[in-house]
Structure formats: structure tokens, C-alpha cells
Design a protein around this motif. Structure first.
Motif, PDB file in Angstrom:
ATOM      1  N   TYR A  32       0.871  -1.171   0.000  1.00  0.00           N
ATOM      2  CA  TYR A  32       0.000   0.000   0.000  1.00  0.00           C
ATOM      3  C   TYR A  32       0.906   1.219   0.000  1.00  0.00           C
ATOM      4  O   TYR A  32       1.802   1.324   0.833  1.00  0.00           O
ATOM      5  CB  TYR A  32      -0.880  -0.038   1.253  1.00  0.00           C
ATOM      6  N   TYR A  36       1.781  12.103   1.172  1.00  0.00           N
ATOM      7  CA  TYR A  36       1.224  13.110   2.067  1.00  0.00           C
ATOM      8  C   TYR A  36       1.988  14.411   1.871  1.00  0.00           C
ATOM      9  O   TYR A  36       3.142  14.412   1.457  1.00  0.00           O
ATOM     10  CB  TYR A  36       1.355  12.678   3.537  1.00  0.00           C
ATOM     11  N   PHE A  90       5.825  13.686   1.622  1.00  0.00           N
ATOM     12  CA  PHE A  90       6.271  12.416   2.177  1.00  0.00           C
ATOM     13  C   PHE A  90       5.616  11.262   1.435  1.00  0.00           C
ATOM     14  O   PHE A  90       4.387  11.227   1.274  1.00  0.00           O
ATOM     15  CB  PHE A  90       5.911  12.307   3.666  1.00  0.00           C
ATOM     16  N   ARG A  94       3.155   0.732   3.235  1.00  0.00           N
ATOM     17  CA  ARG A  94       2.724  -0.202   4.278  1.00  0.00           C
ATOM     18  C   ARG A  94       2.717  -1.585   3.669  1.00  0.00           C
ATOM     19  O   ARG A  94       2.121  -1.814   2.626  1.00  0.00           O
ATOM     20  CB  ARG A  94       1.327   0.150   4.787  1.00  0.00           C
ATOM     21  N   TYR A  97      -1.714  -5.194   6.086  1.00  0.00           N
ATOM     22  CA  TYR A  97      -2.858  -4.447   6.601  1.00  0.00           C
ATOM     23  C   TYR A  97      -2.674  -4.057   8.057  1.00  0.00           C
ATOM     24  O   TYR A  97      -3.069  -2.980   8.476  1.00  0.00           O
ATOM     25  CB  TYR A  97      -4.135  -5.287   6.444  1.00  0.00           C
ATOM     26  N   ALA A  98      -2.026  -4.928   8.812  1.00  0.00           N
ATOM     27  CA  ALA A  98      -1.878  -4.659  10.240  1.00  0.00           C
ATOM     28  C   ALA A  98      -0.622  -3.876  10.569  1.00  0.00           C
ATOM     29  O   ALA A  98      -0.318  -3.648  11.722  1.00  0.00           O
ATOM     30  CB  ALA A  98      -1.873  -5.986  11.007  1.00  0.00           C
ATOM     31  N   GLN A  99       0.107  -3.459   9.559  1.00  0.00           N
ATOM     32  CA  GLN A  99       1.335  -2.717   9.801  1.00  0.00           C
ATOM     33  C   GLN A  99       1.070  -1.220   9.823  1.00  0.00           C
ATOM     34  O   GLN A  99       0.084  -0.741   9.270  1.00  0.00           O
ATOM     35  CB  GLN A  99       2.351  -3.010   8.671  1.00  0.00           C
ATOM     36  N   GLY A 100       2.004  -0.498  10.458  1.00  0.00           N
ATOM     37  CA  GLY A 100       1.933   0.952  10.391  1.00  0.00           C
ATOM     38  C   GLY A 100       2.588   1.438   9.111  1.00  0.00           C
ATOM     39  O   GLY A 100       3.276   0.696   8.423  1.00  0.00           O
ATOM     40  N   LEU A 101       2.383   2.714   8.789  1.00  0.00           N
ATOM     41  CA  LEU A 101       3.031   3.303   7.622  1.00  0.00           C
ATOM     42  C   LEU A 101       4.495   3.579   7.917  1.00  0.00           C
ATOM     43  O   LEU A 101       4.842   3.998   9.019  1.00  0.00           O
ATOM     44  CB  LEU A 101       2.366   4.631   7.267  1.00  0.00           C
ATOM     45  N   THR A 102       5.339   3.358   6.915  1.00  0.00           N
ATOM     46  CA  THR A 102       6.740   3.768   6.991  1.00  0.00           C
ATOM     47  C   THR A 102       6.920   4.950   6.058  1.00  0.00           C
ATOM     48  O   THR A 102       6.585   4.871   4.873  1.00  0.00           O
ATOM     49  CB  THR A 102       7.674   2.620   6.566  1.00  0.00           C
ATOM     50  N   PHE A 103       7.425   6.049   6.588  1.00  0.00           N
ATOM     51  CA  PHE A 103       7.568   7.276   5.807  1.00  0.00           C
ATOM     52  C   PHE A 103       8.981   7.433   5.273  1.00  0.00           C
ATOM     53  O   PHE A 103       9.960   7.056   5.925  1.00  0.00           O
ATOM     54  CB  PHE A 103       7.242   8.503   6.670  1.00  0.00           C
ATOM     55  N   GLY A 104       9.089   8.039   4.080  1.00  0.00           N
ATOM     56  CA  GLY A 104      10.373   8.457   3.571  1.00  0.00           C
ATOM     57  C   GLY A 104      10.839   9.705   4.309  1.00  0.00           C
ATOM     58  O   GLY A 104      10.134  10.234   5.169  1.00  0.00           O
TER      59      GLY A 104
ATOM     60  N   ALA B  34      -2.265   4.530  15.094  1.00  0.00           N
ATOM     61  CA  ALA B  34      -0.804   4.577  15.041  1.00  0.00           C
ATOM     62  C   ALA B  34      -0.338   5.926  15.576  1.00  0.00           C
ATOM     63  O   ALA B  34      -0.909   6.960  15.229  1.00  0.00           O
ATOM     64  CB  ALA B  34      -0.317   4.381  13.614  1.00  0.00           C
ATOM     65  N   TYR B  36       2.878   8.536  15.818  1.00  0.00           N
ATOM     66  CA  TYR B  36       4.142   8.870  15.169  1.00  0.00           C
ATOM     67  C   TYR B  36       4.773  10.072  15.859  1.00  0.00           C
ATOM     68  O   TYR B  36       4.082  10.910  16.433  1.00  0.00           O
ATOM     69  CB  TYR B  36       3.926   9.248  13.698  1.00  0.00           C
ATOM     70  N   THR B  43      11.862  12.985   9.586  1.00  0.00           N
ATOM     71  CA  THR B  43      10.644  12.378   9.053  1.00  0.00           C
ATOM     72  C   THR B  43       9.810  11.825  10.205  1.00  0.00           C
ATOM     73  O   THR B  43      10.120  12.012  11.377  1.00  0.00           O
ATOM     74  CB  THR B  43      10.977  11.278   8.033  1.00  0.00           C
ATOM     75  N   PHE B  44       8.746  11.128   9.871  1.00  0.00           N
ATOM     76  CA  PHE B  44       7.830  10.592  10.868  1.00  0.00           C
ATOM     77  C   PHE B  44       8.265   9.181  11.254  1.00  0.00           C
ATOM     78  O   PHE B  44       8.366   8.291  10.417  1.00  0.00           O
ATOM     79  CB  PHE B  44       6.406  10.572  10.317  1.00  0.00           C
ATOM     80  N   LEU B  46       7.391   5.807  13.404  1.00  0.00           N
ATOM     81  CA  LEU B  46       6.300   5.102  14.063  1.00  0.00           C
ATOM     82  C   LEU B  46       6.717   4.755  15.487  1.00  0.00           C
ATOM     83  O   LEU B  46       7.759   4.133  15.696  1.00  0.00           O
ATOM     84  CB  LEU B  46       5.957   3.835  13.279  1.00  0.00           C
ATOM     85  N   LEU B  49       1.753   0.885  17.230  1.00  0.00           N
ATOM     86  CA  LEU B  49       0.496   0.641  16.538  1.00  0.00           C
ATOM     87  C   LEU B  49      -0.425  -0.118  17.482  1.00  0.00           C
ATOM     88  O   LEU B  49      -0.048  -1.164  18.019  1.00  0.00           O
ATOM     89  CB  LEU B  49       0.747  -0.182  15.278  1.00  0.00           C
ATOM     90  N   LYS B  97      -7.362   4.298  11.615  1.00  0.00           N
ATOM     91  CA  LYS B  97      -7.899   3.568  10.450  1.00  0.00           C
ATOM     92  C   LYS B  97      -9.092   2.751  10.914  1.00  0.00           C
ATOM     93  O   LYS B  97      -9.083   2.196  12.020  1.00  0.00           O
ATOM     94  CB  LYS B  97      -6.790   2.665   9.930  1.00  0.00           C
TER      95      LYS B  97
END
Lengths: 113, 115
Positions: A32, A36, A90, A94, A97-104, B34, B36, B43-44, B46, B49, B97
């Protein structure tokens, strides 16, 4: 574990120019992807996302992004930027589904009149 | 529509004290929340969660002892920064979410300054 890379720390463009912000990811399964925007001193605003289907996705304010599995990329584009597009962008991924987002690390876009 | 409210928007605390921030989901049921942190010029990251009916999962470098999180129902979550020091400064974002949603809805964040 998913990772995301934004190769450009800072991009400078003139109003009316087009812009492309690069995002590459690594993950072996279904992914996914999202973009942002963060204006100075503010939180995150959602631009667009991709999960499946048409690899070109349209977002708000004229932004679009194209998913490429072969390149592991999800680059963001806008055909004609406005001064109000100046912000930090940014890319986020992900892996499950159960994971958090990882941002650049983000790409700062400065638009000059 | 789906919205996430965070409060306070800004807060200042003395070094060594604790600070609690809250996150409220409106218009949907927040099955996952989540948290952050965005440190200055970064950056953000985590922190953790929280998913309903599952244990809260903390990322490396973040612990429950330092950042206890509560997610008591499908519309509310809170996180406390215990014993805050300069390195805890930053913008703390809550993203929520709902079941069947792919997208995280973010609040405006809580900006924490530590004196």
C-alpha cells in the motif's frame, strides 16, 4: 520489513512548471503506497494512495502518482505547480494491513513566482 | 466524513515531567491507531500501533514504559510522554484507520516543546 526512499531532499521549481518527486520502495508482497503533504508548521494532509488496479492514481489539487512494480517506484507528479504547493512531501508505504506506515525522509518543494 | 482530532495542538513541559496527548476519531470506528513522532527537521517515526483486540506493538527505540498508550474504545486513544527531555521534542501525530479502510486519517498533531 518495508523501506521507502525519497532521493531528492529539496526541489526548486517556478510557478507553472511541472514537478516529479521520486519515491522508491522495497517490499516483497502486496504493498500500500501513499503520498502526504506537510505545509510549514502543520500536520499531514493526504494526497493520494495506491493499493491495486490502475497504476496511475489521481489525487487532490492536480497531483497524480504512478505505481511501477518493475521499478519499485511510486513517483508523484504535477503538471503545473502553484506557489501554495510549497511544502514537504512524504511518500509512505505499508507492507501489510496490520502494519503501520513507513515514511520516507521527505522532499521539500519550493515554488518560486 | 472521517476526521481525527488531536489535543492539545501545542504544549510545553518542563524537563523531567510528563505530558499526555489525546486523539479522537469522528465519523468512523478507529480499529487501529498509530502514533508517530516527527523530531525537528526529521521524518515521521512510528512509535507504536494499537489494534483493537491485539496487544499494542511498539517499534524499536520506543517502549511502553516511556510512551504508554491507551486505546479504550473505537473512538479514542491517548499517549503519554513520560519523563520528557529535549530529545522528545517534536510533532506527535495520531493516525487512525477503520475496519476495511486502507487509508490512515491523521490529526493535526500535538507539538511538544520541552524546557
Amino acid at each position: 520489513t518495508q523501506t521507502v526512499s525519497q532521493s531528492d531532499a529539496h526541489v526548486t521549481v517556478f510557478e507553472g512548471d511541472s514537478v516529479e518527486l521520486r519515491c522508491n520502495y522495497s517490499y516483497g508482497g502486496s504493498i500500500y503506497l501513499s503520498w502526504y503533504i506537510q505545509h510549514h508548521g502543520r500536520g499531514l494532509q493526504f494526497l493520494l494512495k495506491y493499493y491495486s488496479g490502475n497504476p496511475v492514481v489521481q489525487g487532490v489539487n492536480g497531483f497524480e502518482a504512478e505505481f511501477s512494480k518493475s521499478d519499485s517506484s511510486f513517483h508523484l507528479r504535477k503538471a503545473s505547480v502553484h506557489w501554495s504547493d510549497s511544502a514537504v512531501y512524504f511518500c509512505a508505504v505499508r507492507g501489510g494491513y496490520a502494519q503501520g506506515l513507513t515514511f520516507g525522509l521527505g522532499t521539500r518543494v519550493s515554488v518560486f513566482p | 466524513g472521517a476526521l481525527v482530532y488531536q489535543y492539545p495542538r501545542r504544549t510545553i513541559c518542563k524537563s523531567g515531567t510528563s505530558m499526555r496527548m489525546e486523539c479522537q476519531a469522528v465519523g468512523f470506528q478507529a480499529t487501529s491507531v498509530a502514533w508517530y513522532r516527527q523530531s525537528p527537521q526529521k521524518t515521521f517515526e512510528l512509535i507504536a500501533l494499537s489494534t483493537v483486540n491485539s496487544a499494542i506493538k511498539y517499534e524499536q527505540n520506543f517502549t511502553q514504559e516511556k510512551f504508554p498508550i491507551s486505546h479504550p474504545n473505537l473512538s479514542f486513544s491517548s499517549m503519554t510522554v513520560l519523563n520528557a527531555y529535549l530529545e522528545d521534542r517534536g510533532l506527535y501525530l495520531c493516525g487512525a484507520k477503520g475496519q476495511g479502510h486502507e487509508r490512515l486519517f491523521f490529526g493535526h498533531g500535538t507539538k511538544l516543546s520541552v524546557l
